[in-house]
Design a protein around this motif. Structure first.
Motif, PDB file in Angstrom:
ATOM      1  N   LYS A 345       0.704  -1.425  -0.037  1.00  0.00           N
ATOM      2  CA  LYS A 345      -0.093  -0.280   0.064  1.00  0.00           C
ATOM      3  C   LYS A 345       0.912   1.375  -0.085  1.00  0.00           C
ATOM      4  O   LYS A 345       0.512   2.239  -0.817  1.00  0.00           O
ATOM      5  N   PRO A 346       1.962   1.161   0.860  1.00  0.00           N
ATOM      6  CA  PRO A 346       2.460   2.596   0.818  1.00  0.00           C
ATOM      7  C   PRO A 346       3.507   2.776  -0.457  1.00  0.00           C
ATOM      8  O   PRO A 346       3.899   4.141  -0.596  1.00  0.00           O
ATOM      9  N   GLU A 347       3.547   1.832  -1.200  1.00  0.00           N
ATOM     10  CA  GLU A 347       4.186   1.846  -2.580  1.00  0.00           C
ATOM     11  C   GLU A 347       3.346   2.616  -3.616  1.00  0.00           C
ATOM     12  O   GLU A 347       3.725   2.669  -4.959  1.00  0.00           O
ATOM     13  N   GLY A 348       2.098   2.694  -3.217  1.00  0.00           N
ATOM     14  CA  GLY A 348       1.099   3.459  -4.279  1.00  0.00           C
ATOM     15  C   GLY A 348       0.255   2.254  -4.854  1.00  0.00           C
ATOM     16  O   GLY A 348       0.040   1.263  -4.319  1.00  0.00           O
ATOM     17  N   GLY A 349      -0.355   2.563  -6.099  1.00  0.00           N
ATOM     18  CA  GLY A 349      -1.417   1.621  -6.743  1.00  0.00           C
ATOM     19  C   GLY A 349      -0.909   0.261  -6.885  1.00  0.00           C
ATOM     20  O   GLY A 349       0.437   0.076  -7.383  1.00  0.00           O
ATOM     21  N   SER A 350      -1.603  -0.832  -6.424  1.00  0.00           N
ATOM     22  CA  SER A 350      -1.157  -2.101  -6.810  1.00  0.00           C
ATOM     23  C   SER A 350      -2.261  -2.914  -7.554  1.00  0.00           C
ATOM     24  O   SER A 350      -3.447  -2.843  -7.188  1.00  0.00           O
ATOM     25  N   ILE A 351      -2.000  -3.248  -8.833  1.00  0.00           N
ATOM     26  CA  ILE A 351      -3.053  -4.302  -9.483  1.00  0.00           C
ATOM     27  C   ILE A 351      -2.794  -5.804  -9.134  1.00  0.00           C
ATOM     28  O   ILE A 351      -1.544  -6.203  -9.334  1.00  0.00           O
ATOM     29  N   LYS A 352      -3.794  -6.423  -8.737  1.00  0.00           N
ATOM     30  CA  LYS A 352      -3.633  -7.818  -8.189  1.00  0.00           C
ATOM     31  C   LYS A 352      -4.054  -8.819  -9.220  1.00  0.00           C
ATOM     32  O   LYS A 352      -5.126  -8.671  -9.897  1.00  0.00           O
TER      33      LYS A 352
END
Length: 475
Positions: A345-352
């Protein structure tokens, strides 16, 4: 995604009063602020709307709710711990939410039969603890076990870190109690391992995400409690080497290999960087890691694990490894693994992507997917980790450093298409253990056998002719 929904439609006062009468005023939630926690899932991707949350305390109350809903054609969304990741537990269109958390009784533990019968709202961690108190093991284990519930686990056919040895949730359920759309209670609770009396109706509801009926109780399999558990954290060069270590482990440890997790260095870095009290167990960095565990009813697990690692080092597969010296160190190893999703989460957007491919294809999948993803979105950062032992990889992709998160997440389905194409070419699945919900609903017809889709629609129409059970999910 991440769309703010319009206000929920209101129920007629007389119908609201009828629902309220079933569960009691205390357990009929109508205040918007009190409803809000039931409408947003953990990652904040889905924001629902509902005029009413009902919190029944018994199967009879769930039955009465469904009967009333059928009479007035009111759509329902069942919900457990609200930990799902595909929007299946969210009321997207103003449906009434049925929270099953109050159905939290352990009805029976039968140590002789190795079974436990519990209600749908029992938290997974509580089920594990109650089994342990009876000197038994309930092996379903996943990151959300402190808040997810048995009903939700079964409705999504959860997998987790123990699936390699014990199977997924479907394989841990001997029987179910299910409330159908019209309020009838289907009693399939059974302790029997052998029962060939007709169709296996139980399995219709496991993995159905509440679209066919509401699971209210289950009889679960228990296993002998291991006397020795040994855990190792291993550094190696590649997924191909991890696959070789898996083969060695399965050959030398037989059925005592209970977990085998593959972790990319970037996933480990995120956990260490953003987690609390998380440290690298090894003194130097490695491109890939394996977290593996052996469980045994005898005191030979340590020797077996040391032999496996020695063989791995002799073959040039294992570069470094450490075996947990005590329970605290074992917990620290698993905390590093369990925090990987939150640490993104702290690394920005994440597509799973929660995908599975044949175990032998995992290294090739990761290599091909990495290349395709970076080609599509230069600078994007693949963060693969997961259950190598059963081919289930959580192939997550973090946004490029400094990119706009909203712009990156807007390409969710575009990125899905690239990854899913590789998965399907390798004979895999686009949903290994998280379910379909709404997140993957539109892709399902493209990857599922057409006859299977037709049969699924037919079953849905038969069991839920009015379409009131978790509408818009899966199909």
């Amino acid at each position: 995604m991440n769309i703010v929904q319009p206000a929920a439609p209101q129920l007629p006062p007389e119908l609201l009063a009828a629902f309220r009468a079933i569960v009691g005023d205390k357990y009929a939630v109508t205040d918007a602020a009190d409803i809000a926690p039931y409408l947003t899932e953990e990652r904040g991707l889905f924001h629902g709307r509902s005029p009413l949350v009902l919190r029944p305390g018994s199967t009879a109350e769930v039955s009465a709710i469904c009967k009333l809903a059928t009479e007035h054609k009111i759509a329902l969304v069942p919900q457990g711990g609200n930990t799902g990741l595909v929007g299946g537990q969210t009321a997207h269109h103003g449906e009434v939410v049925i929270s099953l958390r109050r159905l939290d009784k352990i009805r029976e533990i039968d140590a002789a039969s190795n079974t436990m019968t519990c209600e749908a709202g029992v938290v997974l961690q509580i089920a594990q603890q109650k089994a342990a108190e009876a000197d038994r093991l309930f092996p379903l284990s996943l990151g959300a076990e402190g808040s997810c519930t048995i009903g939700g686990n079964l409705s999504t056919n959860a997998g987790g870190t123990g699936a390699l040895a014990y199977g997924v949730a479907r394989e841990m359920a001997l029987g179910l109690e299910v409330v159908l759309a019209d309020g009838r209670v289907l009693n399939l609770l059974s302790k029997l391992k052998k029962d060939n009396t007709g169709y296996d109706l139980r399995n219709l509801f496991i993995g159905a995400e509440g679209t066919l009926g509401i699971i209210t109780a289950a009889t679960l399999k228990l296993f002998p409690k291991p006397r020795a558990i040994e855990t190792a954290y291993v550094g190696l060069k590649s997924p191909a080497d991890a696959l070789k270590l898996l083969a060695i482990s399965q050959s030398m440890a037989a059925g005592s290999l209970t977990s085998f997790e593959l972790l990319a260095d970037i996933a480990v870095d995120f956990s260490i960087r953003h987690g609390i009290d998380i440290r690298d167990p090894l003194t130097s960095k490695h491109p890939w890691y394996v977290l593996m565990e052996l469980s045994s009813s005898r005191d030979d697990a340590r020797d077996a694990l040391e032999s496996i690692l020695a063989k791995g080092m002799e073959d040039g597969i294992v570069d470094d490894a450490v075996i947990a010296a005590n329970l605290s160190q074992r917990a620290a190893f698993w905390k590093l693994r369990d925090e990987m999703s939150a640490a993104q989460k702290p690394e920005g957007g994440s597509i799973k992507h929660d995908i599975s491919v044949p175990v032998a294809s995992v290294p090739a999948f990761i290599a091909e997917a990495d290349a395709a993803v970076v080609k599509l979105i230069p600078g994007s950062r693949p963060v693969p980790f997961g259950h190598l032992g059963d081919g289930n990889i959580h192939y997550n992709v973090s946004q490029p450093i400094g990119a706009n998160a909203a712009d990156f997440l807007a390409r969710w389905h575009e990125l899905n298409a690239v990854v899913f194409a590789i998965v399907m070419r390798m004979g895999g699945s686009i949903s290994a253990e998280h379910g379909i919900g709404v997140l993957k609903r539109d892709e399902l017809p493209d990857v599922k056998d057409k006859v299977a889709i037709s049969l699924m629609r037919g079953i849905k129409a038969q069991l839920d002719p009015l379409g009131i059970m978790n509408p818009g999910k899966v199909l």
